[in-house]
Design a protein around this motif. Structure first.
Motif, PDB file in Angstrom:
ATOM      1  N   VAL A   1      -6.954  22.885 -11.696  1.00 44.86           N
ATOM      2  CA  VAL A   1      -8.225  23.405 -11.183  1.00 44.86           C
ATOM      3  C   VAL A   1      -8.142  24.924 -10.985  1.00 44.86           C
ATOM      4  N   VAL A   2      -7.026  25.386 -10.409  1.00 46.59           N
ATOM      5  CA  VAL A   2      -6.864  26.831 -10.160  1.00 46.59           C
ATOM      6  C   VAL A   2      -6.853  27.590 -11.489  1.00 46.59           C
ATOM      7  N   ALA A   3      -6.103  27.055 -12.464  1.00 47.64           N
ATOM      8  CA  ALA A   3      -6.030  27.726 -13.773  1.00 47.64           C
ATOM      9  C   ALA A   3      -7.398  27.772 -14.431  1.00 47.64           C
ATOM     10  N   ALA A   4      -8.123  26.654 -14.377  1.00 48.54           N
ATOM     11  CA  ALA A   4      -9.452  26.606 -15.009  1.00 48.54           C
ATOM     12  C   ALA A   4     -10.410  27.559 -14.300  1.00 48.54           C
ATOM     13  N   GLY A   5     -10.381  27.546 -12.956  1.00 52.26           N
ATOM     14  CA  GLY A   5     -11.260  28.426 -12.190  1.00 52.26           C
ATOM     15  C   GLY A   5     -10.951  29.894 -12.472  1.00 52.26           C
ATOM     16  N   ALA A   6      -9.652  30.222 -12.512  1.00 49.05           N
ATOM     17  CA  ALA A   6      -9.250  31.609 -12.765  1.00 49.05           C
ATOM     18  C   ALA A   6      -9.696  32.051 -14.158  1.00 49.05           C
ATOM     19  N   ALA A   7      -9.520  31.163 -15.147  1.00 52.25           N
ATOM     20  CA  ALA A   7      -9.934  31.495 -16.520  1.00 52.25           C
ATOM     21  C   ALA A   7     -11.437  31.737 -16.565  1.00 52.25           C
ATOM     22  N   GLY A   8     -12.188  30.893 -15.867  1.00 51.18           N
ATOM     23  CA  GLY A   8     -13.645  31.031 -15.832  1.00 51.18           C
ATOM     24  C   GLY A   8     -14.068  32.339 -15.198  1.00 51.18           C
ATOM     25  N   LEU A   9     -13.455  32.650 -14.036  1.00 57.28           N
ATOM     26  CA  LEU A   9     -13.824  33.883 -13.319  1.00 57.28           C
ATOM     27  C   LEU A   9     -13.449  35.120 -14.126  1.00 57.28           C
ATOM     28  N   LEU A  10     -12.251  35.054 -14.732  1.00 56.10           N
ATOM     29  CA  LEU A  10     -11.770  36.185 -15.531  1.00 56.10           C
ATOM     30  C   LEU A  10     -12.744  36.484 -16.670  1.00 56.10           C
ATOM     31  N   THR A  11     -13.155  35.423 -17.342  1.00 57.74           N
ATOM     32  CA  THR A  11     -14.106  35.617 -18.445  1.00 57.74           C
ATOM     33  C   THR A  11     -15.416  36.172 -17.901  1.00 57.74           C
ATOM     34  N   GLY A  12     -15.828  35.643 -16.726  1.00 60.07           N
ATOM     35  CA  GLY A  12     -17.056  36.131 -16.105  1.00 60.07           C
ATOM     36  C   GLY A  12     -16.973  37.619 -15.842  1.00 60.07           C
TER      37      GLY A  12
ATOM     38  N   SER B   1     -18.165  26.219 -15.403  1.00 58.93           N
ATOM     39  CA  SER B   1     -19.129  26.378 -14.317  1.00 58.93           C
ATOM     40  C   SER B   1     -18.765  27.562 -13.417  1.00 58.93           C
ATOM     41  N   SER B   2     -17.456  27.861 -13.256  1.00 56.79           N
ATOM     42  CA  SER B   2     -17.119  29.031 -12.431  1.00 56.79           C
ATOM     43  C   SER B   2     -17.503  30.311 -13.179  1.00 56.79           C
ATOM     44  N   SER B   3     -17.300  30.286 -14.506  1.00 56.40           N
ATOM     45  CA  SER B   3     -17.711  31.429 -15.320  1.00 56.40           C
ATOM     46  C   SER B   3     -19.229  31.614 -15.254  1.00 56.40           C
ATOM     47  N   GLY B   4     -19.952  30.496 -15.412  1.00 57.80           N
ATOM     48  CA  GLY B   4     -21.415  30.539 -15.372  1.00 57.80           C
ATOM     49  C   GLY B   4     -21.939  30.906 -13.993  1.00 57.80           C
ATOM     50  N   THR B   5     -21.322  30.325 -12.939  1.00 53.01           N
ATOM     51  CA  THR B   5     -21.761  30.618 -11.567  1.00 53.01           C
ATOM     52  C   THR B   5     -21.598  32.112 -11.276  1.00 53.01           C
TER      53      THR B   5
ATOM     54  N   VAL C   1     -14.900  39.836 -17.290  1.00 54.56           N
ATOM     55  CA  VAL C   1     -14.829  40.573 -18.556  1.00 54.56           C
ATOM     56  C   VAL C   1     -16.224  40.713 -19.173  1.00 54.56           C
ATOM     57  N   PHE C   2     -16.953  39.602 -19.245  1.00 53.28           N
ATOM     58  CA  PHE C   2     -18.296  39.655 -19.814  1.00 53.28           C
ATOM     59  C   PHE C   2     -19.232  40.474 -18.928  1.00 53.28           C
ATOM     60  N   GLY C   3     -19.002  40.377 -17.607  1.00 50.24           N
ATOM     61  CA  GLY C   3     -19.832  41.112 -16.650  1.00 50.24           C
ATOM     62  C   GLY C   3     -19.690  42.608 -16.857  1.00 50.24           C
ATOM     63  N   LEU C   4     -18.428  43.041 -17.083  1.00 50.17           N
ATOM     64  CA  LEU C   4     -18.193  44.470 -17.313  1.00 50.17           C
ATOM     65  C   LEU C   4     -18.879  44.917 -18.599  1.00 50.17           C
ATOM     66  N   GLY C   5     -18.804  44.034 -19.596  1.00 47.55           N
ATOM     67  CA  GLY C   5     -19.395  44.361 -20.889  1.00 47.55           C
ATOM     68  C   GLY C   5     -20.900  44.478 -20.837  1.00 47.55           C
ATOM     69  N   SER C   6     -21.515  43.695 -19.932  1.00 50.44           N
ATOM     70  CA  SER C   6     -22.987  43.682 -19.905  1.00 50.44           C
ATOM     71  C   SER C   6     -23.547  44.345 -18.652  1.00 50.44           C
ATOM     72  N   LYS C   7     -22.750  45.242 -18.044  1.00 49.29           N
ATOM     73  CA  LYS C   7     -23.144  45.865 -16.785  1.00 49.29           C
ATOM     74  C   LYS C   7     -24.487  46.604 -16.912  1.00 49.29           C
ATOM     75  N   LYS C   8     -24.663  47.219 -18.058  1.00 44.12           N
ATOM     76  CA  LYS C   8     -25.890  47.991 -18.242  1.00 44.12           C
ATOM     77  C   LYS C   8     -27.118  47.089 -18.216  1.00 44.12           C
ATOM     78  N   GLY C   9     -26.909  45.850 -18.632  1.00 43.57           N
ATOM     79  CA  GLY C   9     -28.022  44.912 -18.742  1.00 43.57           C
ATOM     80  C   GLY C   9     -28.675  44.603 -17.408  1.00 43.57           C
ATOM     81  N   HIS C  10     -27.962  44.780 -16.298  1.00 46.65           N
ATOM     82  CA  HIS C  10     -28.525  44.417 -15.005  1.00 46.65           C
ATOM     83  C   HIS C  10     -29.095  45.616 -14.294  1.00 46.65           C
TER      84      HIS C  10
END
Lengths: 307, 258
Positions: free
Chosen positions: B236-247, A67-71, B249-258
């Motif tokens: 929770v911190v590890a899961a949140g960090a992993a989620g944000l990091l992936t976000g 959800s943090s990734s998606g948010t 990484v993917f965000g950088l990859g799809s920057k042109k899309g926005h």
């Protein structure tokens, strides 16, 4: 070849690839529909031999990542209504607390299992069927002519009379703050009774009762789920010691990637396509659960903790 | 300060008398378990355990690997309104072993009379008569056994102990293999070797087996059990960090899309 990983809290060994695959699948749904996917993931984990209490708690942990990734992905696209999300969250936390008390009361009366099962089937089946029928109808009717559809006018009139109206810019609606608070409370209560995050109830509530646009619904739901699952994970780790981080880690490695792909896909799909797809998934899960209630179980005994 | 020799010698002698077998007594119980200590690391997925025991030649043998006994509460499923299957009652079992793996040279019926097997706790019937004695419906024990069997925690295999050629001293080597499932709870286990001859049963010897979590698995388990709040926050911190990091990484990859 060592492809299995030992889960120290669950006390069992599971294939790494299976966990990554499950995480990826549920993460995809999460990014696509704005649901945590607990209603799907927890039964799947139990099916592969994880104790029910560990399955539910560890799933909450991995949903934090998905959800943090998606948010994050939705926030960048401007599709998170933080104001609405916070109000729903406040209502949800209050409702969750009431739900926990309610389930304790029901357990004391000896009817908790029955109430939980019936709530599950009725909520899932009802929501799935409604979304399915509604999406089909609106797909048949010409696009953007929703005004012509007969709407529950009593509900609309009631909502318009509520005080403390606020403009929610991202959602492009003007509503009383009581609406998200009350609906958040209701969903929170139901979610606590059913032992799930409540995303699959929250999404239809946002679409049909708060009248939010579908692309904002997904992002806002994920934002709300993120905080709900942070709370549940810390509570489960502290009170029940049932969070298996190794299990959560492999699930989340799959789910964060799945969530990103889901978020990308959700932008390409039309709102009605998204709704009908989610309705089908919810209905399939309901049918599976319903069959489980009717067919003679393989084992007449089960370990306590699941429902 | 070094202890005086006159104190040390009798103390060592007393210890030796306690630990070592008597020279003129019966043959020493000779049971070896390999490995005697099992470490559950991150890649643990169950392991084999080999038991060797010297037993009197001509005797039948049963080798039991069992864990501690505890009371167990399970949910019983039943029909509600004659249609829906769901949990309807709690079922309480007493003295249920958390691991029960039995190997024998022949069938249990050939080994000894039922009352002998029951006294020694050998076989599922013997277990059931103890664990389910307080139940209104003792047949539920069979359901418990099926559940434990599915998880690999209970297993009775007949004709699975091999006997070697008799030796000059009238003994022979009995060997059995066990598979410890991944779900084996960490703890102390006992391996007992029983011999049967002329309708009489005897405990020929026993040895211990220790199963424990090790390395990172032990570290995580320990943190989860002893420091729940800290563990929860870290998770929770590890899961949140992993989620944000992936976000990101993917965000950088799809920057042109926005």
């Amino acid at each position: 070849m060592h492809l299995s990983i030992y889960l120290p809290v669950a006390g069992s060994s599971v294939s790494m690839l299976l966990l990554l695959g499950l995480g990826g699948l549920v993460g995809l749904l999460s990014g696509l529909f704005g649901v945590g996917g607990g209603f799907l993931m927890t039964p799947l984990l139990i099916m592969i031999g994880i104790p029910p209490t560990v399955a539910a708690a560890s799933d909450s942990n991995q949903i934090v990542a998905a959800s943090s990734s998606g948010t994050y992905a939705h926030a960048r696209a401007g599709s998170v209504d933080f104001k609405m999300g916070l109000l729903l969250l406040v209502g949800g936390i209050a409702g969750g607390s009431v739900g926990v008390v309610l389930i304790k009361l029901l357990r004391a009366l000896g009817s908790a299992d029955f109430v939980i099962t019936v709530t599950y089937v009725v909520m899932l089946g009802g929501i799935g069927a409604y979304m399915f029928v509604e999406s089909l109808r609106s797909m048949r009717v010409a696009r953007h002519v929703r005004e012509e559809e007969p709407r529950p006018s009593i509900y609309a009139r009631l909502v318009s009379r509520l005080p403390w109206k606020v403009r929610f810019d991202r959602s492009r609606v003007e509503l009383s703050v009581l609406m998200p608070l009350l609906l958040g409370f209701l969903v929170g209560t139901l979610a606590a009774v059913m032992g799930v995050g409540g995303g699959f109830i929250m999404v239809p509530v946002m679409v049909y009762l708060l009248r939010m646009p579908m692309h904002v619904v997904v992002g806002t739901s994920l934002f709300q789920i993120l905080f709900t699952c942070v709370n549940v994970t810390v509570l489960q780790a502290t009170l029940n010691r049932t969070v298996d981080f190794v299990l959560a880690l492999f699930l989340l490695l799959g789910s964060v990637v799945g969530a990103q792909i889901g978020a990308q896909l959700s932008k390409r799909l039309k709102a009605d396509q998204l709704k009908i797809l989610m309705a089908v998934i919810v209905l399939v899960v309901t049918a599976k659960m319903f069959m489980g209630l009717l067919l003679t179980p393989d084992f007449l005994l089960s370990y306590a903790g699941g429902h | 300060m070094r202890p005086a020799r006159w104190v040390l010698v009798p103390a060592l002698a007393a210890t030796a008398a306690f630990v070592l077998p008597q020279a003129d007594g019966p043959a020493a119980p000779d049971v070896t378990v390999e490995p005697a200590r099992v470490e559950m690391t991150m890649f643990y997925s169950g392991t084999g355990v080999h038991v060797r025991a010297r037993v009197p030649a001509g005797a039948q043998v049963a080798v039991l690997l069992a864990g501690r006994e505890r009371d167990l509460d399970l949910k019983r499923k039943g029909k509600v309104f004659g249609i829906i299957w769901m949990n309807v009652a709690d079922v309480h079992f007493e003295a249920v072993p958390n691991l029960y793996l039995l190997r024998t040279t022949c069938t249990l019926a050939q080994l000894a009379r039922p009352e002998v097997l029951e006294r020694l706790g050998l076989g599922l019937d013997a277990l059931g008569s103890r664990s389910a004695r307080a139940l209104a419906d003792p047949s539920l024990f069979r359901e418990l056994a099926r559940l434990e069997w599915r998880d690999g925690l209970w297993d009775v295999t007949e004709a699975a102990v091999t006997l070697g050629a008799p030796r000059d001293d009238g003994t022979t080597l009995a060997e059995a293999d066990f598979l410890l499932p991944a779900r084996t709870p960490p703890g102390e286990y006992r391996v007992r070797v029983y011999t049967f001859a002329g309708g009489e049963a005897e405990l020929a010897g026993e040895a211990g087996l220790r199963v424990e979590q090790a390395g990172v698995a032990a570290l995580i388990s320990d943190l989860a059990q002893r420091h729940g709040l800290l563990y929860g926050i870290l998770a929770v911190v590890a899961a949140g960090a992993a989620g944000l990091l992936t976000g990101v990484v993917f965000g950088l990859g799809s920057k042109k899309g926005h």
